[in-house]
Design a protein around this motif. Structure first.
Motif, PDB file in Angstrom:
ATOM      1  N   HIS A 154     -18.820 -90.212 -79.071  1.00 15.02           N
ATOM      2  CA  HIS A 154     -19.380 -91.381 -78.401  1.00 15.02           C
ATOM      3  C   HIS A 154     -19.497 -91.004 -76.931  1.00 15.02           C
ATOM      4  N   PRO A 155     -20.690 -90.509 -76.517  1.00 18.04           N
ATOM      5  CA  PRO A 155     -20.872 -89.949 -75.177  1.00 18.04           C
ATOM      6  C   PRO A 155     -20.333 -90.850 -74.069  1.00 18.04           C
ATOM      7  N   GLY A 156     -19.550 -90.227 -73.187  1.00 10.40           N
ATOM      8  CA  GLY A 156     -18.969 -90.958 -72.072  1.00 10.40           C
ATOM      9  C   GLY A 156     -17.710 -91.709 -72.433  1.00 10.40           C
ATOM     10  N   LEU A 157     -17.383 -91.785 -73.729  1.00 15.00           N
ATOM     11  CA  LEU A 157     -16.187 -92.507 -74.171  1.00 15.00           C
ATOM     12  C   LEU A 157     -15.221 -91.602 -74.919  1.00 15.00           C
ATOM     13  N   TYR A 158     -15.682 -91.132 -76.087  1.00 11.91           N
ATOM     14  CA  TYR A 158     -14.763 -90.438 -76.988  1.00 11.91           C
ATOM     15  C   TYR A 158     -15.362 -89.174 -77.577  1.00 11.91           C
ATOM     16  N   GLU A 159     -14.471 -88.229 -77.857  1.00  8.64           N
ATOM     17  CA  GLU A 159     -14.809 -86.996 -78.558  1.00  8.64           C
ATOM     18  C   GLU A 159     -13.817 -86.865 -79.715  1.00  8.64           C
ATOM     19  N   PRO A 160     -13.996 -85.881 -80.589  1.00 12.21           N
ATOM     20  CA  PRO A 160     -13.138 -85.789 -81.785  1.00 12.21           C
ATOM     21  C   PRO A 160     -11.639 -85.846 -81.509  1.00 12.21           C
ATOM     22  N   ALA A 161     -11.164 -85.293 -80.409  1.00  9.02           N
ATOM     23  CA  ALA A 161      -9.729 -85.300 -80.102  1.00  9.02           C
ATOM     24  C   ALA A 161      -9.177 -86.703 -79.870  1.00  9.02           C
TER      25      ALA A 161
ATOM     26  N   VAL B 284     -20.018 -98.959 -81.114  1.00 10.58           N
ATOM     27  CA  VAL B 284     -20.427 -97.618 -80.711  1.00 10.58           C
ATOM     28  C   VAL B 284     -20.199 -97.399 -79.220  1.00 10.58           C
ATOM     29  N   SER B 285     -20.001 -98.477 -78.458  1.00 13.83           N
ATOM     30  CA  SER B 285     -19.680 -98.384 -77.035  1.00 13.83           C
ATOM     31  C   SER B 285     -19.007 -99.691 -76.626  1.00 13.83           C
ATOM     32  N   TYR B 286     -18.602 -99.753 -75.370  1.00 10.80           N
ATOM     33  CA  TYR B 286     -18.010-100.986 -74.847  1.00 10.80           C
ATOM     34  C   TYR B 286     -18.992-101.744 -73.961  1.00 10.80           C
TER      35      TYR B 286
ATOM     36  N   GLY C 281     -28.959 -98.986 -77.683  1.00 10.89           N
ATOM     37  CA  GLY C 281     -29.585 -97.680 -77.489  1.00 10.89           C
ATOM     38  C   GLY C 281     -28.644 -96.490 -77.368  1.00 10.89           C
ATOM     39  N   THR C 282     -27.343 -96.700 -77.491  1.00 10.53           N
ATOM     40  CA  THR C 282     -26.382 -95.607 -77.392  1.00 10.53           C
ATOM     41  C   THR C 282     -26.426 -94.747 -78.651  1.00 10.53           C
ATOM     42  N   GLU C 283     -26.654 -93.448 -78.467  1.00 12.54           N
ATOM     43  CA  GLU C 283     -26.641 -92.517 -79.603  1.00 12.54           C
ATOM     44  C   GLU C 283     -25.217 -92.026 -79.813  1.00 12.54           C
ATOM     45  N   PHE C 284     -24.826 -91.846 -81.074  1.00 19.99           N
ATOM     46  CA  PHE C 284     -23.452 -91.471 -81.382  1.00 19.99           C
ATOM     47  C   PHE C 284     -23.398 -90.737 -82.716  1.00 19.99           C
TER      48      PHE C 284
END
Length: 189
Positions: free
Chosen positions: A104-111, A48-50, A96-99
């Motif tokens: 994935h906030p700060g990382l990725y969006e649908p595009a 969900v994050s790095y 604790g990362t919400e997605f």
């Protein structure tokens, strides 16, 4: 030696007490990145994050393990998941990362994800189709567009963060469904 799903503190102790003295050159760890919650082994392969915090330990414990293994003469190779993100609709990761599936906030969006449009549910239906294998989802895992600049930038931050801690290499999990040029560009930015 592959130490699948072993906590970082446990690997460090094994390097010092058994693996190093036995003369093994390196160990392969499970992915250190944040993933969905759950005890099943496969949750570690749904990032969900790095962030380097997982059910196997914290970033500091990972760094300590790499250093202790190195001092025992054992290099560390880490599994890295860079082809996809989690395969669930939404949730909160281990750290604790919400997605959501493609947010994935700060990382990725649908595009930043493939929307293959080749099957009814965007999952691979025909494993003999290169286009489906490289652009559709494998069992609903949110398939990253590994050719996008955003994915390259985030991967170029993530992989070196482990090298900076002393990791000597990676096994790319799920590299088979990635275009060869994308793999090359991601590991040699």
């Amino acid at each position: 030696m592959q130490l699948f799903q072993r906590p970082w503190n446990s690997i460090a102790t094994e390097c010092e007490d058994t693996i190093g003295p036995a003369g093994f050159a390196w160990v392969l760890t499970s992915p250190p990145q944040e993933h969905i919650t759950g005890e099943e082994w496969w949750t570690s392969y749904q990032p969900v994050s790095y962030e380097l915090t997982s059910k196997l330990g914290t970033k500091n414990e990972f760094a300590d393990m790499v250093a202790r293994c190195g001092a025992a003469g054992v290099d560390v190779v880490a599994d890295a998941v860079i082809n996809h993100m989690a395969g669930i609709g939404e949730g909160t990761g281990f750290a604790g990362t919400e997605f959501t599936h493609e947010e994935h906030p700060g990382l990725y969006e649908p595009a930043d994800f493939h929307d293959c449009g080749l099957t009814d549910d965007n999952d691979i239906a025909d494993y003999t189709s290169r286009e489906q294998v490289q652009t559709c989802e494998l069992v609903n895992l949110a398939d990253l567009d590994t050719g996008s600049p955003t994915v390259h930038r985030n991967t170029a931050d993530y992989l070196p963060s482990m090298l900076d801690l002393g990791v000597v290499g990676f096994r790319i999990a799920a590299a088979k469904p990635m275009a060869a040029d994308d793999v090359q560009a991601l590991v040699h930015p």
